[in-house]
Design a protein around this motif. Structure first.
Motif, PDB file in Angstrom:
ATOM      1  N   GLN A 157       0.856  -1.177   0.000  1.00  0.00           N
ATOM      2  CA  GLN A 157       0.000   0.000   0.000  1.00  0.00           C
ATOM      3  C   GLN A 157       0.896   1.231   0.000  1.00  0.00           C
TER       4      GLN A 157
ATOM      5  N   SER B 143       0.828   5.354  -0.049  1.00  0.00           N
ATOM      6  CA  SER B 143      -0.053   6.498   0.154  1.00  0.00           C
ATOM      7  C   SER B 143       0.776   7.759   0.313  1.00  0.00           C
TER       8      SER B 143
ATOM      9  N   HIS C 109       0.944  11.807   2.007  1.00  0.00           N
ATOM     10  CA  HIS C 109       0.455  12.734   3.020  1.00  0.00           C
ATOM     11  C   HIS C 109       0.876  14.127   2.584  1.00  0.00           C
TER      12      HIS C 109
ATOM     13  N   GLU D 120       0.395  14.075  -3.712  1.00  0.00           N
ATOM     14  CA  GLU D 120      -0.311  13.149  -4.593  1.00  0.00           C
ATOM     15  C   GLU D 120       0.693  12.134  -5.120  1.00  0.00           C
TER      16      GLU D 120
ATOM     17  N   ARG E 231       4.980   5.767  -7.820  1.00  0.00           N
ATOM     18  CA  ARG E 231       4.564   4.410  -7.456  1.00  0.00           C
ATOM     19  C   ARG E 231       5.486   3.372  -8.107  1.00  0.00           C
TER      20      ARG E 231
ATOM     21  N   SER F  86       3.495  -1.164   3.902  1.00  0.00           N
ATOM     22  CA  SER F  86       2.843   0.108   3.633  1.00  0.00           C
ATOM     23  C   SER F  86       3.910   1.194   3.549  1.00  0.00           C
TER      24      SER F  86
ATOM     25  N   VAL G   7       4.509   5.365   3.128  1.00  0.00           N
ATOM     26  CA  VAL G   7       3.896   6.684   3.256  1.00  0.00           C
ATOM     27  C   VAL G   7       4.902   7.714   2.760  1.00  0.00           C
TER      28      VAL G   7
ATOM     29  N   SER H 292       5.525  11.718   2.281  1.00  0.00           N
ATOM     30  CA  SER H 292       4.957  12.942   2.837  1.00  0.00           C
ATOM     31  C   SER H 292       5.880  14.123   2.609  1.00  0.00           C
TER      32      SER H 292
END
Length: 118
Positions: free
Chosen positions: A4, A6, A8, A11, A17, A38, A40, A42
């Motif tokens: 996953q 994501s 913060h 985008e 990715r 996962s 993250v 940011s």
């Protein structure tokens, strides 16, 4: 492996990715018992002049969880730093799992007993 990714205050573009996935392949080459992870990405705006890019990853292995984070002014450099740290931790974990510090008792030589001659 379930992954996953994501963001913060950021985008996550398809290029980011793909970059993260391609870099994580290096870690999976060393250790394939990764269950899920996962990531993250940011951006912290503590100072107006300087933006700090931060990358965090949490990998769930078969017997351990590994958390790594890194910061840099460039997001791609932060990802590279994070992958280097993660790779070192995964290799160390793999060595601990496979390392056999002591031989089993049945493979150690039997002590010689002093038996008086008959």
């Amino acid at each position: 492996m379930n992954l996953q990714i994501s963001g913060h205050h950021l985008e996550v573009t398809p290029a980011l990715r793909e970059y993260v996935i391609s870099k994580l392949d290096r870690v999976l080459r060393h250790f394939d018992q990764v269950i899920d992870g996962s990531v993250v990405l940011s951006v912290d705006n503590h100072k107006e002049k300087e933006k700090r890019q931060k990358v965090e990853i949490n990998l769930h292995l078969k017997s351990k969880n590994i958390f790594v984070e890194s910061c840099d002014s460039d997001l791609y450099a932060a990802i590279d730093l994070m992958i280097d740290k993660l790779d070192r931790q995964v290799i160390r974990h793999k060595d601990r799992l496979q390392g056999h510090a002591h031989e089993a008792i049945k493979y150690q030589p039997a002590p010689l007993l002093d038996v008086p001659p008959q």
